[in-house]
Scaffold this active site. Structure first.
Site, mmCIF file in Angstrom:
data_model
loop_
_atom_site.group_PDB
_atom_site.id
_atom_site.type_symbol
_atom_site.label_atom_id
_atom_site.label_comp_id
_atom_site.label_asym_id
_atom_site.label_seq_id
_atom_site.Cartn_x
_atom_site.Cartn_y
_atom_site.Cartn_z
ATOM 1 N N GLU A 26 -9.693 -1.310 5.316
ATOM 2 C CA GLU A 26 -10.335 -0.973 6.588
ATOM 3 C C GLU A 26 -11.654 -1.752 6.756
ATOM 4 O O GLU A 26 -12.169 -2.328 5.785
ATOM 5 C CB GLU A 26 -10.596 0.536 6.627
ATOM 6 C CG GLU A 26 -9.324 1.386 6.639
ATOM 7 C CD GLU A 26 -8.613 1.389 7.995
ATOM 8 O OE1 GLU A 26 -8.690 0.380 8.726
ATOM 9 O OE2 GLU A 26 -7.967 2.407 8.311
ATOM 10 N N ASP A 57 -7.648 -2.112 14.206
ATOM 11 C CA ASP A 57 -9.057 -2.290 13.816
ATOM 12 C C ASP A 57 -9.243 -3.490 12.893
ATOM 13 O O ASP A 57 -10.301 -3.661 12.294
ATOM 14 C CB ASP A 57 -9.610 -1.012 13.168
ATOM 15 C CG ASP A 57 -8.911 -0.656 11.860
ATOM 16 O OD1 ASP A 57 -8.008 -1.406 11.413
ATOM 17 O OD2 ASP A 57 -9.279 0.382 11.266
ATOM 18 N N HIS A 114 -7.460 -4.229 10.100
ATOM 19 C CA HIS A 114 -7.143 -4.098 8.675
ATOM 20 C C HIS A 114 -5.886 -4.881 8.316
ATOM 21 O O HIS A 114 -4.997 -5.066 9.149
ATOM 22 C CB HIS A 114 -7.024 -2.626 8.239
ATOM 23 C CG HIS A 114 -5.856 -1.875 8.785
ATOM 24 N ND1 HIS A 114 -5.979 -0.734 9.553
ATOM 25 C CD2 HIS A 114 -4.511 -2.064 8.665
ATOM 26 C CE1 HIS A 114 -4.790 -0.269 9.863
ATOM 27 N NE2 HIS A 114 -3.870 -1.063 9.343
ATOM 28 N N ASP A 120 0.821 -1.203 0.000
ATOM 29 C CA ASP A 120 0.000 0.000 0.000
ATOM 30 C C ASP A 120 0.861 1.262 0.000
ATOM 31 O O ASP A 120 2.090 1.186 0.144
ATOM 32 C CB ASP A 120 -0.948 -0.007 1.215
ATOM 33 C CG ASP A 120 -0.283 -0.530 2.483
ATOM 34 O OD1 ASP A 120 0.956 -0.466 2.575
ATOM 35 O OD2 ASP A 120 -0.991 -1.014 3.372
HETATM 36 C C1 F6R Z 1 1.467 -1.403 6.081
HETATM 37 C C2 F6R Z 1 0.171 -2.068 6.184
HETATM 38 C C3 F6R Z 1 -0.652 -2.026 7.414
HETATM 39 C C4 F6R Z 1 0.138 -2.269 8.692
HETATM 40 C C5 F6R Z 1 -0.781 -2.098 9.898
HETATM 41 C C6 F6R Z 1 -0.045 -2.333 11.184
HETATM 42 O O1 F6R Z 1 2.042 -1.627 4.812
HETATM 43 O O2 F6R Z 1 -0.242 -2.635 5.222
HETATM 44 O O3 F6R Z 1 -1.656 -3.003 7.322
HETATM 45 O O4 F6R Z 1 0.682 -3.550 8.663
HETATM 46 O O5 F6R Z 1 -1.317 -0.817 9.894
HETATM 47 O O6 F6R Z 1 0.877 -1.319 11.356
HETATM 48 P P1 F6R Z 1 2.020 -1.443 12.462
HETATM 49 O O7 F6R Z 1 2.842 -2.610 12.077
HETATM 50 O O8 F6R Z 1 2.796 -0.162 12.332
HETATM 51 O O9 F6R Z 1 1.332 -1.619 13.749
#
Ligand code: F6R
Length: 256
Positions: free
Chosen positions: A139, A132, A134, A65
């Site tokens: 989301e 949450d 995702h 992403d």
């Molecule tokens: C990032 C991504 C997100 C993160 C998620 C957790 O490329 O795709 O899904 O893996 O937001 O973020 P952290 O690891 O910073 O808690």
């Protein structure tokens, strides 16, 4: 889904690095995540590369992403982050990601889908999980069949990611993300979750119903998932003892 509970973040990073390294070979297509969760994995892979034990030559990678509207050169664009945290330290030189600065965002999403397909698909996709639920930036409410497209971040995700920016107001509202259907096309999904803030989302993803309300629950539909959690992230798992027993008694011939 194989759930492996390990003591701490370092052990999770080492185990996930084993899984990733298992797939690395010339021609391999790696799916990379950003954020904090994969950092111990990247540190471990970089160390193995520095020791001469692992080469990414001939492999290529795709990101999950990207923020929309954040210049590529911004230190928190995922284009910058993945280079700083991983790519610049190994011999992996073909990395593609969604272009969040594209003038035509739907066209860029379509291009990205074609690029992944033309590469032969992703062999192994590294994933984190949001508080949450995702994965990627899909989301709650994301279609379980979605493809790469623009999404709007929840306030919870913007608050979580504010730590990377000067203020929460600087966290973009929009992102380009591989869809859940795109992620499901990868050959092997490897999710790393560490720390107590992930416990609720991990439990919902693994033991809750498959539901767009917890996008990570879509992993239950994939035939080859390795989910590595540390003890604090595992506290909501009702079958934790079973997962521990299964991991401790895994047949020697069964690889990750
Ligand atoms: C990032 C991504 C997100 C993160 C998620 C957790 O490329 O795709 O899904 O893996 O937001 O973020 P952290 O690891 O910073 O808690």
């Amino acid at each position: 889904m194989e759930v492996v509970i390990v003591a701490d973040e370092a052990a999770a990073g080492a185990l996930v690095a084993d899984v990733m390294a298992h797939h690395v070979r010339p021609g391999a297509v790696l799916g990379l995540a950003t954020g904090s969760s994969p950092l111990p994995v990247y540190r471990e892979l970089i160390a193995r590369h520095a020791a001469g034990d692992l080469s990414f030559a001939g492999a290529r990678a795709f990101l999950l992403d990207e923020y929309v509207g954040l210049p590529q050169g911004h230190p928190e664009s995922y284009h910058s982050v993945i280079r700083r945290e991983f790519i610049d330290h190994v011999d992996l030189d073909r990395v593609d990601g969604p272009d969040g600065e594209a003038a035509d965002i739907p066209a860029e999403a379509a291009r990205y889908e074609v690029a992944i397909r033309d590469a032969g698909g992703i062999d192994v996709q590294l994933l984190g999980i949001g508080t949450d639920g995702h994965v990627g930036f899909n989301e709650p409410g994301s279609s379980l069949a979605s493809r790469t497209r623009v999404k709007t971040l929840t306030q919870q995700t913007r608050d979580d990611n504010a730590r990377f920016f000067d203020s929460v107001d600087d966290v973009p509202h929009h992102v380009l993300t591989q869809g859940l259907g795109t992620i499901l096309d990868a050959g092997h999904l490897v999710l790393i979750a560490t720390g107590p803030t992930k416990a609720e989302a991990v439990a919902a993803a693994v033991e809750g119903p498959v539901s767009a309300f917890c996008p990570a629950s879509v992993l239950q539909l994939h035939p080859y998932v390795t989910l590595v959690v540390d003890e604090p992230a595992a506290t909501g798992l009702r079958l934790a003892d079973y997962y521990r027993f299964a991991a401790a008694n895994k047949p020697g011939w069964q690889a990750y």
